[in-house]
Design a protein around this motif. Structure first.
Motif, PDB file in Angstrom:
ATOM      1  N   UNK A 278       0.822  -1.203   0.000  1.00 37.41           N
ATOM      2  CA  UNK A 278       0.000   0.000   0.000  1.00 37.41           C
ATOM      3  C   UNK A 278       0.854   1.251   0.000  1.00 37.41           C
ATOM      4  N   UNK A 279       0.241   2.372  -0.248  1.00 36.54           N
ATOM      5  CA  UNK A 279       0.964   3.633  -0.228  1.00 36.54           C
ATOM      6  C   UNK A 279       1.196   4.122   1.188  1.00 36.54           C
ATOM      7  N   UNK A 280       2.231   4.926   1.355  1.00 37.69           N
ATOM      8  CA  UNK A 280       2.542   5.502   2.649  1.00 37.69           C
ATOM      9  C   UNK A 280       3.487   6.672   2.488  1.00 37.69           C
ATOM     10  N   UNK A 281       3.828   7.326   3.582  1.00 38.88           N
ATOM     11  CA  UNK A 281       4.754   8.463   3.502  1.00 38.88           C
ATOM     12  C   UNK A 281       6.131   8.079   2.966  1.00 38.88           C
ATOM     13  N   UNK A 282       6.526   6.836   3.209  1.00 38.89           N
ATOM     14  CA  UNK A 282       7.826   6.365   2.733  1.00 38.89           C
ATOM     15  C   UNK A 282       7.741   4.912   2.327  1.00 38.89           C
ATOM     16  N   UNK A 283       8.826   4.412   1.738  1.00 35.73           N
ATOM     17  CA  UNK A 283       8.901   2.997   1.373  1.00 35.73           C
ATOM     18  C   UNK A 283       9.474   2.250   2.573  1.00 35.73           C
ATOM     19  N   UNK A 284       8.638   1.427   3.196  1.00 35.71           N
ATOM     20  CA  UNK A 284       8.961   0.837   4.494  1.00 35.71           C
ATOM     21  C   UNK A 284       8.603  -0.643   4.501  1.00 35.71           C
ATOM     22  N   UNK A 285       9.427  -1.412   5.170  1.00 36.54           N
ATOM     23  CA  UNK A 285       9.190  -2.835   5.372  1.00 36.54           C
ATOM     24  C   UNK A 285       8.741  -3.028   6.823  1.00 36.54           C
ATOM     25  N   UNK A 286       7.555  -3.527   7.034  1.00 38.15           N
ATOM     26  CA  UNK A 286       7.004  -3.650   8.382  1.00 38.15           C
ATOM     27  C   UNK A 286       7.191  -5.059   8.927  1.00 38.15           C
TER      28      UNK A 286
END
Length: 239
Positions: A53-61
């Motif tokens: 999904x989209x978000x403020x940054x490209x992040x791996x959760x």
């Protein structure tokens, strides 16, 4: 190839009935379409689900991370997957709703979550999507979260923009035809002007499918713009 299927769903907070309140029935058809798309995704036999999904940054959760609906008036935390270890309440809205949809399905499959920056360039999005596909990984399915334009009428969040309908029709056609090239070609500037939340995740989907190879077919099961925001539900499967 490890990518077995993909589904595309929107992420409006009002898809959660407790948030919609008396208006919940207005999105019953969207909720049903999303549930069916997730069920069809699971029926493809994946060994894990990757939410994008989209978000403020490209992040791996992390698998134990969660998202919150408190900012929308509902005091609820939505867990991504694991509950036996600690995680942060850090998921953006897109992945929070994606986790809610998966939890609603009752699946016990492992799941991962990745956000791609809203303003990432198309090539970055495609490369990000390709990076999700690894021949050494288990069979995975992608649940891609993203909304269309928010400019469909004078009551829309972004007011009315005459370009919005044509943009949304092009997305609908691309999703219906599993047309990865068309998704990669979405203009990030126009997308931002139309307040599109799904452009980057859809382009990540295009990159993932290209990396996985093979022939794909799509089916679009929902395309409407309640509240002036375009929502799409689609499934992509191998031919």
């Amino acid at each position: 190839m490890p990518l077995v299927a993909a589904a595309v769903c929107p992420h409006p907070p009002l898809i959660v009935p407790e948030l919609a309140g008396a208006a919940a029935p207005e999105l019953d058809d969207l909720r049903a379409a999303a549930d069916t798309a997730v069920a069809r995704l699971l029926a493809a036999g994946p060994e894990a689900i990757v939410l994008v999904g989209g978000g403020p940054g490209t992040v791996r959760f992390n698998a134990a991370d969660s998202g919150s609906l408190r900012g929308f008036g509902l005091d609820r935390s939505v867990r991504l997957w694991k509950i036996s270890c600690s995680g942060g309440e850090v998921l953006p809205l897109s992945l929070t709703i994606g986790a809610w949809l998966l939890n609603r399905s009752g699946t016990e499959l492992p799941r991962l979550a990745r956000s791609v920056a809203h303003d990432a360039a198309p090539a970055e999005c495609a490369a990000f999507g390709a990076s999700l596909i690894d021949d050494d990984d288990p069979r995975v399915a992608l649940l891609v979260l993203g909304d269309g334009s928010a400019c469909r009428g004078v009551k829309a969040p972004g007011y009315d923009d005459p370009r919005a309908q044509a943009y949304d029709e092009s997305v609908a056609s691309a999703l219906a035809g599993a047309d990865a090239d068309a998704l990669r070609g979405l203009d990030p500037v126009l997308s931002a002007e139309l307040r599109v939340a799904g452009r980057a995740p859809w382009q990540a989907l295009a990159g993932a499918v290209a990396a996985a190879g093979g022939d794909w077919h799509g089916e679009l099961s929902y395309h409407r713009a309640p509240y002036g925001v375009a929502y799409f539900v689609a499934n992509w499967e191998r031919s």
